[in-house]
Write an enzyme that holds these catalytic residues in place. Structure first.
Site, PDB file in Angstrom:
ATOM      1  N   TYR A 113      -1.292  -4.518 -23.727  1.00 37.88           N
ATOM      2  CA  TYR A 113      -1.327  -3.492 -24.537  1.00 37.88           C
ATOM      3  C   TYR A 113      -2.245  -3.538 -25.714  1.00 37.88           C
ATOM      4  CZ  TYR A 113       3.290  -1.790 -22.385  1.00 37.88           C
ATOM      5  OH  TYR A 113       4.045  -1.294 -21.579  1.00 37.88           O
ATOM      6  N   PHE A 146       8.535   6.070 -18.771  1.00 38.59           N
ATOM      7  CA  PHE A 146       8.169   7.335 -19.059  1.00 38.59           C
ATOM      8  C   PHE A 146       9.327   8.310 -18.790  1.00 38.59           C
ATOM      9  CE2 PHE A 146       4.325   5.406 -16.476  1.00 38.59           C
ATOM     10  CZ  PHE A 146       3.594   5.260 -17.662  1.00 38.59           C
ATOM     11  N   GLY A 185       7.483  11.787 -18.237  1.00 41.84           N
ATOM     12  CA  GLY A 185       7.746  12.298 -16.761  1.00 41.84           C
ATOM     13  C   GLY A 185       6.286  11.867 -15.956  1.00 41.84           C
TER      14      GLY A 185
END
Length: 304
Positions: A71, A220, A224
């Site tokens: 990240y 998510f 989604g």
């Protein structure tokens, strides 16, 4: 396994055990700390704002942060921001990271061999400034979703035995891979994509984790099918109607729905925006009715 009531008023959820570590079910994901889009694809976050968001999250009751050494953007690293913001770390803070995928300094992706996992673990240790990692998830690549994960998990189990890792988890797996993992070493969590409109297969895995007493940690849950790019501009009418009825955002409904899936389900919404953080944390207090849960449960992937 009996969850205990969380005393943090802001999160208004319960707790769960990751092995011998107690975490509040509403945690924080670090993927969006470095910029407006992950992995250097957006505008970099203001460094002090990102640090402030992390500190505020802990003030609001977060004691479970999900991160990874990959990240990072050109000017920001999520792990180093966490270190800067929170070290020396609170005693009850649990930091979960993940390995197998990696990115070189230019940002190009690569996948570790079992022998290279130690280097990935040590990189997380250096960036976070820790002597051991609380939980390390083996993040399975999409190309291996039907293959064996035994060799990689076995390598992580050796690092746990060596004291570099406290607990193991697995991520982006099937029920068959979970069974394989449990035959090799104890795992404390399964981290998979999951949200409103999940498939029957995904729902079955969530239930299986509950039966086994394992934490299920959806990622998510808000985005989604948009995944790293975030939720689409339009949400299903059912989700929007529930949000309107409660006077909250669609994202808050999705988070509340996530926490309603079972006492073993954790949430790790991520943001670099202090206002979004406050909204996410408030979602822990949102109670959906049985009728609303039934309507949301009827949705399928194409409707979410």
């Amino acid at each position: 396994m009996s969850p205990q009531t969380n005393t943090a008023a802001a999160s208004a959820t319960t707790t769960w055990q990751l092995g011998d570590l107690t975490v509040n079910r509403l945690g924080f994901g670090a993927m969006r700390l470095t910029g407006t889009a992950p992995f250097g694809n957006g505008v970099p976050r203001d460094r002090e704002q990102a640090i402030g968001v992390l500190r505020r999250a802990v003030e609001l009751g977060v004691n479970h942060i999900d991160t990874a050494a990959f990240y990072f953007s050109a000017t920001r690293s999520a792990n180093e921001l966490i270190n800067r913001a929170l070290a020396p770390y609170p005693e009850d803070l649990v930091i979960t990271t993940k390995v197998w995928p990696g990115r070189d300094p230019s940002g190009e992706w690569w996948w570790a061999t079992p022998e290279q996992l130690r280097g990935q673990v040590e990189e997380n240790l250096r960036q976070l400034g820790r002597d051991h990692l609380d939980v390390v998830n083996l993040r399975v690549p999409p190309s291996r979703r039907t293959g064996s994960i035994g060799e990689h998990l076995g390598a992580l189990a050796e690092l746990r035995d060596a004291g570099l890792i406290r607990h193991l988890g697995i991520s982006n797996v099937t029920s068959e891979q979970l069974a394989e993992a449990l035959a090799i070493a104890p795992v404390v969590c399964v981290q998979n994509p999951y949200g409103i409109g999940a498939s029957d297969e995904d729902r079955a895995l969530l239930r299986l984790c509950g039966e086994l007493g394992l934490a299920f940690v959806p990622f998510f849950a808000i985005a989604g099918s948009g995944r790293e790019t975030g939720p689409g501009a339009r949400d299903g009418e059912v989700v929007s109607a529930v949000a309107c009825a409660h006077g909250v955002s669609v994202a808050q409904v999705r988070l509340a729905w996530t926490l309603h899936q079972g006492p073993h389900v954790l949430a790790i919404p991520g943001t670099g925006d202090p206002d979004h953080l406050a909204q996410n944390m408030a979602a822990g207090a949102l109670r959906l009715s049985e009728e609303e849960m039934t309507r949301l449960a009827s949705l399928r992937p194409t409707s979410a």
